[in-house]
Scaffold this active site. Structure first.
Site, PDB file in Angstrom:
ATOM      1  N   ALA A  65       0.845  -1.258  -0.028  1.00 14.11           N
ATOM      2  CA  ALA A  65       0.156   0.066  -0.076  1.00 14.11           C
ATOM      3  C   ALA A  65       0.929   1.138   0.130  1.00 14.11           C
ATOM      4  O   ALA A  65       2.033   1.063   0.480  1.00 14.11           O
ATOM      5  CB  ALA A  65      -0.962  -0.056   1.256  1.00 14.11           C
ATOM      6  N   GLY A 108       0.612  -5.092   0.784  1.00 12.64           N
ATOM      7  CA  GLY A 108      -0.484  -5.142   0.083  1.00 12.64           C
ATOM      8  C   GLY A 108      -0.281  -5.782  -1.345  1.00 12.64           C
ATOM      9  O   GLY A 108      -1.374  -6.429  -1.905  1.00 12.64           O
ATOM     10  N   GLU A 111      -0.732  -9.452  -0.819  1.00 15.01           N
ATOM     11  CA  GLU A 111      -1.954  -9.784  -0.656  1.00 15.01           C
ATOM     12  C   GLU A 111      -2.766  -9.866  -1.841  1.00 15.01           C
ATOM     13  O   GLU A 111      -3.778 -10.479  -1.973  1.00 15.01           O
ATOM     14  CB  GLU A 111      -2.601  -8.662   0.262  1.00 15.01           C
ATOM     15  CG  GLU A 111      -2.020  -9.070   1.875  1.00 15.01           C
ATOM     16  CD  GLU A 111      -2.283  -7.752   2.690  1.00 15.01           C
ATOM     17  OE1 GLU A 111      -2.264  -6.636   2.549  1.00 15.01           O
ATOM     18  OE2 GLU A 111      -3.025  -8.159   4.170  1.00 15.01           O
ATOM     19  N   GLU A 131       4.616  -5.113   7.078  1.00 14.82           N
ATOM     20  CA  GLU A 131       3.753  -4.218   7.712  1.00 14.82           C
ATOM     21  C   GLU A 131       4.348  -3.924   9.116  1.00 14.82           C
ATOM     22  O   GLU A 131       4.209  -2.984   9.585  1.00 14.82           O
ATOM     23  CB  GLU A 131       2.202  -4.558   7.842  1.00 14.82           C
ATOM     24  CG  GLU A 131       1.597  -4.388   6.351  1.00 14.82           C
ATOM     25  CD  GLU A 131       1.568  -5.770   5.672  1.00 14.82           C
ATOM     26  OE1 GLU A 131       2.594  -6.689   5.898  1.00 14.82           O
ATOM     27  OE2 GLU A 131       0.788  -5.991   4.748  1.00 14.82           O
TER      28      GLU A 131
HETATM   29  N1  CO8 Z   1       4.399   3.307  -0.498  1.00 14.30           N
HETATM   30  C1  CO8 Z   1       5.019   4.424  -1.166  1.00 14.30           C
HETATM   31  N2  CO8 Z   1       6.192   4.504  -1.627  1.00 14.30           N
HETATM   32  C2  CO8 Z   1       6.999   3.390  -1.836  1.00 14.30           C
HETATM   33  C3  CO8 Z   1       6.691   2.299  -1.384  1.00 14.30           C
HETATM   34  C4  CO8 Z   1       5.437   2.211  -0.758  1.00 14.30           C
HETATM   35  N3  CO8 Z   1       4.798   1.054  -0.330  1.00 14.30           N
HETATM   36  N4  CO8 Z   1       7.441   1.431  -1.731  1.00 14.30           N
HETATM   37  C5  CO8 Z   1       8.662   1.919  -2.504  1.00 14.30           C
HETATM   38  N5  CO8 Z   1       7.938   3.269  -2.613  1.00 14.30           N
HETATM   39  C6  CO8 Z   1       8.875   4.316  -3.021  1.00 14.30           C
HETATM   40  C7  CO8 Z   1       9.813   4.873  -2.474  1.00 14.30           C
HETATM   41  O1  CO8 Z   1       9.460   5.564  -1.381  1.00 14.30           O
HETATM   42  C8  CO8 Z   1      10.893   5.511  -3.587  1.00 14.30           C
HETATM   43  O2  CO8 Z   1      10.280   6.719  -3.560  1.00 14.30           O
HETATM   44  P1  CO8 Z   1      11.206   8.007  -3.784  1.00 14.30           P
HETATM   45  O3  CO8 Z   1      12.094   7.664  -5.114  1.00 14.30           O
HETATM   46  O4  CO8 Z   1      10.239   9.275  -4.082  1.00 14.30           O
HETATM   47  O5  CO8 Z   1      12.092   8.175  -2.583  1.00 14.30           O
HETATM   48  C9  CO8 Z   1      10.549   4.724  -4.533  1.00 14.30           C
HETATM   49  O6  CO8 Z   1       9.382   3.855  -4.420  1.00 14.30           O
HETATM   50  C10 CO8 Z   1      11.636   3.613  -5.036  1.00 14.30           C
HETATM   51  O7  CO8 Z   1      11.836   2.899  -3.721  1.00 14.30           O
HETATM   52  P2  CO8 Z   1      13.131   2.717  -2.818  1.00 14.30           P
HETATM   53  O8  CO8 Z   1      14.161   3.776  -3.335  1.00 14.30           O
HETATM   54  O9  CO8 Z   1      12.931   2.449  -1.510  1.00 14.30           O
HETATM   55  O10 CO8 Z   1      13.901   1.364  -3.959  1.00 14.30           O
HETATM   56  P3  CO8 Z   1      14.739   0.277  -3.019  1.00 14.30           P
HETATM   57  O11 CO8 Z   1      15.307  -0.698  -4.186  1.00 14.30           O
HETATM   58  O12 CO8 Z   1      15.803   0.693  -2.206  1.00 14.30           O
HETATM   59  O13 CO8 Z   1      13.883  -0.747  -2.016  1.00 14.30           O
HETATM   60  C11 CO8 Z   1      11.959  -1.835  -1.448  1.00 14.30           C
HETATM   61  C12 CO8 Z   1      12.726  -1.265  -2.455  1.00 14.30           C
HETATM   62  C13 CO8 Z   1      12.526  -2.708  -0.566  1.00 14.30           C
HETATM   63  C14 CO8 Z   1      10.493  -2.347  -1.864  1.00 14.30           C
HETATM   64  C15 CO8 Z   1      11.368  -0.599  -0.284  1.00 14.30           C
HETATM   65  O14 CO8 Z   1      10.995   0.783  -1.177  1.00 14.30           O
HETATM   66  C16 CO8 Z   1      10.492  -0.842   0.506  1.00 14.30           C
HETATM   67  O15 CO8 Z   1      10.675  -1.339   1.615  1.00 14.30           O
HETATM   68  N6  CO8 Z   1       9.172  -0.086   0.227  1.00 14.30           N
HETATM   69  C17 CO8 Z   1       8.085  -0.428   1.153  1.00 14.30           C
HETATM   70  C18 CO8 Z   1       7.669  -1.967   1.534  1.00 14.30           C
HETATM   71  C19 CO8 Z   1       6.699  -1.981   2.564  1.00 14.30           C
HETATM   72  O16 CO8 Z   1       6.693  -1.891   3.656  1.00 14.30           O
HETATM   73  N7  CO8 Z   1       5.291  -2.491   2.022  1.00 14.30           N
HETATM   74  C20 CO8 Z   1       4.362  -2.585   3.002  1.00 14.30           C
HETATM   75  C21 CO8 Z   1       3.426  -1.462   2.954  1.00 14.30           C
HETATM   76  S1  CO8 Z   1       2.065  -1.566   3.994  1.00 14.30           S
HETATM   77  C22 CO8 Z   1       0.991  -2.314   3.241  1.00 14.30           C
HETATM   78  O17 CO8 Z   1       0.948  -2.951   2.454  1.00 14.30           O
HETATM   79  C23 CO8 Z   1      -0.236  -2.528   4.274  1.00 14.30           C
HETATM   80  C24 CO8 Z   1      -1.371  -3.164   3.374  1.00 14.30           C
HETATM   81  C25 CO8 Z   1      -2.681  -3.245   4.135  1.00 14.30           C
HETATM   82  C26 CO8 Z   1      -3.656  -3.247   3.325  1.00 14.30           C
HETATM   83  C27 CO8 Z   1      -3.919  -2.224   2.441  1.00 14.30           C
HETATM   84  C28 CO8 Z   1      -4.114  -0.822   2.863  1.00 14.30           C
HETATM   85  C29 CO8 Z   1      -4.340   0.110   1.736  1.00 14.30           C
END
Ligand code: CO8
Length: 257
Positions: A65, A108, A111, A131
């Site tokens: 998400a 998500g 999921e 999460e």
């Molecule tokens: N949300 C928003 N932006 C994101 C997300 C995200 N989940 N994941 C990545 N991005 C963005 C980063 O902020 C970054 O943006 P910017 O260039 O503007 O800084 C861009 O994408 C590239 O990401 P990274 O620089 O971090 O790239 P890396 O290769 O270093 O890392 C990862 C990739 C490992 C995927 C890392 O980005 C990461 O850990 N992302 C978050 C993963 C996460 O925690 N996901 C769970 C989110 S919570 C959730 O899904 C709850 C679901 C519940 C049900 C639904 C509710 C709506």
């Protein structure tokens, strides 16, 4: 029809939906769920489409998400707007749908992949429910579906630690049906989907419905449900065609009826 956050293509009788938010690793925001739901409605409403494929990019199926969109939500926002319930549209898809996952399928994203009927994984795929590291828990079925796919012990570990698993581990524990080289992922998914789309559409839909029953009911009830659907299939022209084609040693030509 054009969408902001997904791209839709048709390949013969297969509908392909691609998440398209490259700047955010396909993070799932409200617009993406709206677009996904509209694309599913359109493809499900088209009798010419027999199977769907849902995919992302080489880097990410979807990284969860959208954390930037979610961070300032309050409890009244989530409760009054029934946040996340609209995500369930994918799990109500009646036509067969395959998730083709390369790169990250986190939170998500994992999921949504699990709401599809099965997951084909690229060798680059990484799955996780991180999460808990953000101070929340999976909210779109992750604790329930992951436990059904991989069992309690691994689901607990994944959800409590937030660690990722790679494609090999995901195949070993039954989260994905098969691993294919990343470069071949979409072509392979389209090929499998094409084969499913060539089957009788009502029979494929009933088969999906019946397998899904296995996760919602007792064995005896599930077997009764299956038998009713099986018996009803003798009312289909496709049953006559399929069996006649076998006996005549020719390929069947199913016509969705
Ligand atoms: N949300 C928003 N932006 C994101 C997300 C995200 N989940 N994941 C990545 N991005 C963005 C980063 O902020 C970054 O943006 P910017 O260039 O503007 O800084 C861009 O994408 C590239 O990401 P990274 O620089 O971090 O790239 P890396 O290769 O270093 O890392 C990862 C990739 C490992 C995927 C890392 O980005 C990461 O850990 N992302 C978050 C993963 C996460 O925690 N996901 C769970 C989110 S919570 C959730 O899904 C709850 C679901 C519940 C049900 C639904 C509710 C709506």
């Amino acid at each position: 029809m054009t969408y902001e956050t997904v791209k839709v293509e048709t390949h013969g009788r297969v509908g392909l939906i691609r998440f398209d938010r490259p700047q955010a690793m396909n993070a799932i925001n409200i617009q993406l769920i709206r677009d996904l739901s509209a694309a599913l409605d359109a493809l499900e409403g088209d009798r010419g489409i027999g199977c769907l494929v849902l995919t992302g990019s080489e880097r990410a199926f979807a990284a969860g998400a959208d954390i930037k969109e979610m961070q300032n939500f309050t409890y009244p926002d989530t409760y009054l707007d029934d946040f996340i319930t609209s995500w369930e549209r994918l799990s109500r898809t009646r036509k067969p749908i395959i998730a083709a996952v390369a790169g990250f399928a986190l939170g998500g994203g994992c999921e949504l992949a699990m709401m599809c009927d099965f997951i084909l994984a690229a060798d680059t795929a990484k799955f996780g429910q991180p999460e808990i590291r953000l101070g929340v828990m999976p909210g779109s079925g992750g604790t329930q579906r992951l436990a059904r796919f991989v069992g309690k012990s691994k689901a607990m570990e994944m959800c409590l630690t937030g660690r990722m698993m790679d494609a090999v581990e995901a195949e070993r524990c039954g989260l994905v049906s098969r691993i294919v080289p990343a470069a071949d992922l979409v072509a392979e998914a389209l090929k499998v989907a094409g084969a499913i789309a060539d089957m009788s559409l009502p029979v494929a839909m009933m088969t999906k419905e019946s397998v899904n029953r296995a996760f919602e009911t007792s064995l005896a009830e599930g077997v009764r449900f299956e038998r009713r659907l099986f018996q009803s299939q003798f009312a289909l022209a496709d049953q006559k065609e399929g069996m006649a084609a076998f006996i005549a040693k020719r390929p069947p030509n199913f016509n969705a009826g």
